[in-house]
Write a protein that holds these residues in place. Structure first.
Motif, mmCIF file in Angstrom:
data_model
loop_
_atom_site.group_PDB
_atom_site.id
_atom_site.type_symbol
_atom_site.label_atom_id
_atom_site.label_comp_id
_atom_site.label_asym_id
_atom_site.label_seq_id
_atom_site.Cartn_x
_atom_site.Cartn_y
_atom_site.Cartn_z
ATOM 1 N N UNK A 92 24.833 39.248 -17.729
ATOM 2 C CA UNK A 92 23.802 40.302 -17.239
ATOM 3 C C UNK A 92 23.568 41.275 -18.225
ATOM 4 N N UNK A 93 22.606 41.717 -18.694
ATOM 5 C CA UNK A 93 22.536 42.604 -19.722
ATOM 6 C C UNK A 93 22.499 43.988 -19.012
ATOM 7 N N UNK A 94 23.674 44.788 -19.531
ATOM 8 C CA UNK A 94 24.032 46.203 -19.163
ATOM 9 C C UNK A 94 23.385 47.141 -19.706
ATOM 10 N N UNK A 95 23.149 47.166 -20.974
ATOM 11 C CA UNK A 95 22.588 47.968 -22.061
ATOM 12 C C UNK A 95 22.002 47.290 -23.211
ATOM 13 N N UNK A 96 20.646 47.758 -23.409
ATOM 14 C CA UNK A 96 19.722 47.111 -24.661
ATOM 15 C C UNK A 96 19.085 48.230 -25.127
ATOM 16 N N UNK A 97 19.299 48.299 -26.445
ATOM 17 C CA UNK A 97 18.772 49.231 -27.217
ATOM 18 C C UNK A 97 18.059 48.747 -28.463
ATOM 19 N N UNK A 98 16.794 49.246 -28.898
ATOM 20 C CA UNK A 98 16.085 48.812 -29.928
ATOM 21 C C UNK A 98 15.750 49.976 -30.971
ATOM 22 N N UNK A 112 10.858 56.468 -36.715
ATOM 23 C CA UNK A 112 11.753 55.599 -35.980
ATOM 24 C C UNK A 112 11.811 55.810 -34.672
ATOM 25 N N UNK A 113 11.269 54.626 -33.849
ATOM 26 C CA UNK A 113 11.196 54.506 -32.452
ATOM 27 C C UNK A 113 12.281 53.968 -31.940
ATOM 28 N N UNK A 114 12.479 54.435 -30.590
ATOM 29 C CA UNK A 114 13.641 53.639 -29.747
ATOM 30 C C UNK A 114 13.140 53.390 -28.584
ATOM 31 N N UNK A 115 13.627 52.427 -28.062
ATOM 32 C CA UNK A 115 13.295 51.690 -26.958
ATOM 33 C C UNK A 115 14.503 51.048 -26.062
ATOM 34 N N UNK A 116 14.351 50.843 -24.884
ATOM 35 C CA UNK A 116 15.591 50.237 -24.157
ATOM 36 C C UNK A 116 15.377 49.361 -23.226
ATOM 37 N N UNK A 117 16.077 49.129 -22.141
ATOM 38 C CA UNK A 117 15.972 47.791 -21.283
ATOM 39 C C UNK A 117 14.766 47.984 -20.445
ATOM 40 N N UNK A 118 14.169 49.210 -20.422
ATOM 41 C CA UNK A 118 12.773 49.182 -19.523
ATOM 42 C C UNK A 118 11.686 48.530 -20.201
ATOM 43 N N UNK A 119 11.698 48.242 -21.578
ATOM 44 C CA UNK A 119 10.777 47.542 -22.482
ATOM 45 C C UNK A 119 10.861 46.038 -22.245
ATOM 46 N N UNK A 120 12.131 45.492 -21.776
ATOM 47 C CA UNK A 120 12.268 44.215 -21.875
ATOM 48 C C UNK A 120 11.678 43.460 -21.063
ATOM 49 N N UNK A 121 10.888 42.397 -21.579
ATOM 50 C CA UNK A 121 9.951 41.508 -20.646
ATOM 51 C C UNK A 121 10.933 40.240 -20.338
ATOM 52 N N UNK A 122 10.886 39.895 -18.991
ATOM 53 C CA UNK A 122 11.621 38.700 -18.524
ATOM 54 C C UNK A 122 10.522 37.552 -18.512
ATOM 55 N N UNK A 123 10.644 36.341 -19.113
ATOM 56 C CA UNK A 123 9.909 35.412 -18.899
ATOM 57 C C UNK A 123 10.376 34.228 -18.196
ATOM 58 N N UNK A 124 9.651 33.539 -17.090
ATOM 59 C CA UNK A 124 10.144 32.351 -16.553
ATOM 60 C C UNK A 124 9.432 31.369 -16.651
ATOM 61 N N UNK A 125 9.864 30.220 -17.555
ATOM 62 C CA UNK A 125 8.982 29.016 -17.654
ATOM 63 C C UNK A 125 8.323 28.565 -16.221
ATOM 64 N N UNK A 126 7.232 28.139 -16.338
ATOM 65 C CA UNK A 126 6.459 27.415 -15.075
ATOM 66 C C UNK A 126 6.770 25.942 -15.227
#
Length: 164
Positions: A92-98, A112-126
Motif C-alpha cells: 500500500x502506498x503510504x506517502x507519495x511525492x512528486x 517547481x510544483x509539488x504534488x502528493x498522494x491526493x493527485x494519484x489516479x487509480x485505474x482499474x482495468x475493465x
C-alpha cells in the motif's frame, strides 16, 4: 524421556523459550516498509527557487531526475514513494511525492510544483480481455483457415510453383 526433559528445564527457562518462540512468530507478521525513487529531503526540495536556479544547480542539489518530459516544456520529475505491506499482501502506498521542475529554453527554473498522494489516479482495468477490432475466429478457423490460399493464383502467395 519427557519426564527427564521437564525436570531439566526450569520454569523460568520454559517461559523464556515460549517468549522467544512467540517473538519469532510475531516478527513474521511485522509490516515491511520500502522507499522507492527519489529520497524526499524537504530542505533540499525547498531550496529550488524559480528565477534563481538552473539545470546545473538543481542537479547538484537533487541529483538526476526520476524522468524527464519528452514533449512540451522541458520538465524534470522527481518521484518518491513509500510503501508498507504485510507478509503475503500487496504493498500500500503510504506517502507519495512528486516534484516537477520546469525549465525555460535557456535552462533556468521557471517553476517547481509539488504534488502528493491526493493527485494519484487509480485505474482499474475493465475485464480480463482487451477489446480489438475485427472478426473473432474459432480454433478450427485458425487451424484450417489458410488451406488453399497459400500459393493460389491471385492470392497472397503468388501463382505458386512454376507461375509467372
Amino acid at each position: 524421556m519427557t519426564e527427564i526433559l521437564r525436570k531439566s528445564v526450569s520454569g523460568k527457562a520454559r517461559l523464556a523459550l515460549v517468549a522467544l518462540g512467540g517473538a519469532v512468530l510475531v516478527s513474521g507478521c511485522a509490516s515491511i516498509r520500502e522507499q522507492r525513487g527519489f529520497v524526499n529531503d524537504p530542505l533540499l526540495v525547498n531550496s529550488v527557487a524559480p528565477g534563481i536556479d538552473n539545470r546545473r544547480s538543481v542537479e547538484a542539489a537533487l541529483g538526476r531526475p526520476s524522468f524527464e518530459s519528452q514533449f512540451g516544456e522541458p520538465t524534470w520529475y522527481y518521484v518518491s514513494s513509500a510503501t508498507v505491506r504485510g507478509p503475503f499482501v500487496r504493498p500500500r502506498i503510504k506517502n507519495h511525492f512528486v516534484l516537477a521542475v520546469q525549465f525555460d529554453d535557456a535552462g533556468n527554473v521557471v517553476s517547481a510544483e509539488r504534488s502528493g498522494i491526493e493527485d494519484v489516479v487509480y485505474l482499474s482495468p475493465d475485464g480480463a480481455e482487451t477489446p480489438t477490432l475485427g472478426r473473432e475466429r474459432s480454433f478450427l478457423e485458425d487451424l484450417f483457415g489458410n488451406i488453399g490460399t497459400v500459393g493460389a493464383p491471385g492470392g497472397p502467395g503468388g501463382a505458386g510453383p512454376g507461375g509467372p
